[in-house]
Motif scaffolding. Structure first.
Motif, PDB file in Angstrom:
ATOM      1  N   ALA A 130       0.835  -1.204   0.000  1.00 24.40           N
ATOM      2  CA  ALA A 130       0.000   0.000   0.000  1.00 24.40           C
ATOM      3  C   ALA A 130       0.872   1.258   0.000  1.00 24.40           C
ATOM      4  N   LEU A 131       1.986   1.185   0.727  1.00 22.73           N
ATOM      5  CA  LEU A 131       2.905   2.323   0.778  1.00 22.73           C
ATOM      6  C   LEU A 131       3.488   2.605  -0.604  1.00 22.73           C
ATOM      7  N   MET A 132       3.876   1.552  -1.318  1.00 20.09           N
ATOM      8  CA  MET A 132       4.413   1.718  -2.668  1.00 20.09           C
ATOM      9  C   MET A 132       3.334   2.255  -3.612  1.00 20.09           C
ATOM     10  N   ARG A 133       2.103   1.877  -3.363  1.00 18.05           N
ATOM     11  CA  ARG A 133       0.981   2.397  -4.157  1.00 18.05           C
ATOM     12  C   ARG A 133       0.836   3.900  -3.968  1.00 18.05           C
ATOM     13  N   VAL A 134       0.998   4.336  -2.723  1.00 17.21           N
ATOM     14  CA  VAL A 134       0.951   5.768  -2.427  1.00 17.21           C
ATOM     15  C   VAL A 134       2.115   6.483  -3.099  1.00 17.21           C
ATOM     16  N   ALA A 135       3.310   5.878  -3.009  1.00 16.20           N
ATOM     17  CA  ALA A 135       4.501   6.483  -3.603  1.00 16.20           C
ATOM     18  C   ALA A 135       4.336   6.659  -5.111  1.00 16.20           C
ATOM     19  N   ARG A 136       3.772   5.653  -5.758  1.00 15.79           N
ATOM     20  CA  ARG A 136       3.537   5.757  -7.208  1.00 15.79           C
ATOM     21  C   ARG A 136       2.508   6.841  -7.505  1.00 15.79           C
ATOM     22  N   GLY A 137       1.481   6.928  -6.661  1.00 13.65           N
ATOM     23  CA  GLY A 137       0.467   7.960  -6.851  1.00 13.65           C
ATOM     24  C   GLY A 137       1.038   9.360  -6.707  1.00 13.65           C
ATOM     25  N   LEU A 138       2.056   9.488  -5.851  1.00 12.11           N
ATOM     26  CA  LEU A 138       2.717  10.776  -5.664  1.00 12.11           C
ATOM     27  C   LEU A 138       3.688  11.093  -6.796  1.00 12.11           C
ATOM     28  N   GLY A 139       3.979  10.071  -7.599  1.00 11.97           N
ATOM     29  CA  GLY A 139       4.903  10.275  -8.709  1.00 11.97           C
ATOM     30  C   GLY A 139       6.358  10.261  -8.302  1.00 11.97           C
ATOM     31  N   LEU A 140       6.678   9.645  -7.152  1.00 14.69           N
ATOM     32  CA  LEU A 140       8.059   9.601  -6.689  1.00 14.69           C
ATOM     33  C   LEU A 140       8.836   8.520  -7.428  1.00 14.69           C
ATOM     34  N   SER A 141      10.111   8.771  -7.632  1.00 11.90           N
ATOM     35  CA  SER A 141      10.970   7.806  -8.305  1.00 11.90           C
ATOM     36  C   SER A 141      11.451   6.752  -7.316  1.00 11.90           C
ATOM     37  N   GLU A 142      11.997   5.662  -7.842  1.00 13.73           N
ATOM     38  CA  GLU A 142      12.543   4.608  -6.979  1.00 13.73           C
ATOM     39  C   GLU A 142      13.666   5.171  -6.104  1.00 13.73           C
ATOM     40  N   MET A 143      14.462   6.075  -6.670  1.00 18.30           N
ATOM     41  CA  MET A 143      15.555   6.670  -5.909  1.00 18.30           C
ATOM     42  C   MET A 143      15.023   7.486  -4.735  1.00 18.30           C
ATOM     43  N   GLU A 144      13.982   8.265  -4.960  1.00 19.75           N
ATOM     44  CA  GLU A 144      13.402   9.068  -3.887  1.00 19.75           C
ATOM     45  C   GLU A 144      12.830   8.182  -2.787  1.00 19.75           C
ATOM     46  N   ILE A 145      12.206   7.073  -3.182  1.00 24.58           N
ATOM     47  CA  ILE A 145      11.656   6.150  -2.196  1.00 24.58           C
ATOM     48  C   ILE A 145      12.782   5.522  -1.375  1.00 24.58           C
ATOM     49  N   ARG A 146      13.872   5.145  -2.049  1.00 28.67           N
ATOM     50  CA  ARG A 146      15.009   4.556  -1.333  1.00 28.67           C
ATOM     51  C   ARG A 146      15.607   5.565  -0.359  1.00 28.67           C
ATOM     52  N   GLN A 147      15.653   6.839  -0.760  1.00 27.31           N
ATOM     53  CA  GLN A 147      16.178   7.871   0.134  1.00 27.31           C
ATOM     54  C   GLN A 147      15.359   7.946   1.415  1.00 27.31           C
ATOM     55  N   LEU A 148      14.037   7.952   1.271  1.00 28.38           N
ATOM     56  CA  LEU A 148      13.172   8.058   2.443  1.00 28.38           C
ATOM     57  C   LEU A 148      13.259   6.815   3.306  1.00 28.38           C
ATOM     58  N   GLU A 149      13.326   5.637   2.675  1.00 25.84           N
ATOM     59  CA  GLU A 149      13.458   4.402   3.442  1.00 25.84           C
ATOM     60  C   GLU A 149      14.801   4.354   4.148  1.00 25.84           C
ATOM     61  N   ALA A 150      15.838   4.899   3.508  1.00 24.12           N
ATOM     62  CA  ALA A 150      17.161   4.932   4.141  1.00 24.12           C
ATOM     63  C   ALA A 150      17.140   5.812   5.376  1.00 24.12           C
ATOM     64  N   MET A 151      16.444   6.931   5.297  1.00 27.95           N
ATOM     65  CA  MET A 151      16.334   7.810   6.467  1.00 27.95           C
ATOM     66  C   MET A 151      15.600   7.106   7.600  1.00 27.95           C
TER      67      MET A 151
END
Length: 267
Positions: A150-171
């Motif tokens: 569901a989180l990845m679904r939200v991320a895709r809806g926001l238009g975030l890239s895989e790199m941006e998602i990895r940055q947030l998960e890294a934090m």
């Protein structure tokens, strides 16, 4: 704005000739500026309101993604109310939004799309929105496969890239969220993370590879600090109550850069 300037010039010219045209153009310019400022302020309030409403509605949906909302997840949401320094009225609104997101007929994609529409083009706000969601569902140390999907679904809806998602998960990993710890230097020193993993997290936080040059690392650091500066985010519609989270993010970016500099021997 151009129309206002031309109109002011024409009106001024009709009364005072050339000098009147100049004066009218100046007056028209300032009227246009004031109107633009009023529109920006109105839109800013709309973005802030939608940010909070959608944040907690989506949070409720993510917590319910695995079929139930646990006491820990409710506790985390309540703690977030306090951390964001919401007023009693805002807390009541947030609870209503959270409960709305838990309903079976809640349209997750439509809610995310509504926020994206209001905060159009504000990519840093989109990242902040997802950061709050990641922190909320992972704060109890458990993220189910359904919640992650569901989180990845939200991320895709926001238009975030895989790199941006990895940055947030890294934090998230860097601050030791698996143990519920949000203190330390922001790079895992209190979460029992190995030095090697801390360094890998640092590169992910800045969004660069370990093979990047020193100049590329410095450029990425400056870009991240500029994009995530709390004042800049506030000017784009981030609610003031989320300033603390924005400040924490910049601390984590700074800690990541220091970690990389230390490993590379950069002064």
């Amino acid at each position: 704005m151009l129309i206002a300037i031309i109109a002011g010039a024409l009106i001024g010219a009709s009364f005072m000739g050339f000098s009147g045209a100049l004066l009218g153009a100046v007056v028209g310019y300032w009227i246009a500026q004031l109107l633009a400022m009023a529109l920006r302020r109105g839109n800013l309030g709309q973005i802030q309101s939608q940010f909070l409403d959608s944040t907690f509605a989506v949070m409720g949906a993510l917590c319910k993604a695995d079929g139930q909302v646990t006491r820990d997840e409710i506790r985390v949401a309540e703690e977030l109310f306090t951390r964001l320094r919401l007023s009693d009225t805002q807390k009541d609104d947030a609870r209503r939004s959270f409960n709305r997101g838990k309903q079976a007929d809640f349209d997750l994609d439509a809610e995310v799309a509504k926020f994206v529409q209001v905060a159009r083009g504000q990519r840093a706000l989109h990242q902040m929105f997802l950061q709050v969601q990641i922190a909320a569902i992972a704060a109890d140390g458990k993220v189910s496969s359904a919640e992650h999907a569901a989180l990845m679904r939200v991320a895709r809806g926001l238009g975030l890239s895989e790199m941006e998602i990895r940055q947030l998960e890294a934090m998230l990993g860097a601050r030791g969220a698996a143990s519920g710890d949000t203190g330390g230097d922001g790079m895992g020193s209190r979460a029992g993370v190995s030095p090697e993993d801390q360094l890998k997290q640092a590169y992910d936080v800045l969004g660069v590879s370990p093979e990047a040059s020193d100049a590329e690392v410095k450029k990425a650091y400056r870009r991240q600090m500029s994009q995530n500066h709390p004042d800049k985010l506030a000017s784009k519609g981030m609610p003031e109550s989320m300033r603390e989270m924005a400040e924490q993010k910049t601390r984590e970016i700074g800690a990541a850069y220091e970690r990389i500099c230390e490993a590379r021997g950069i002064n």
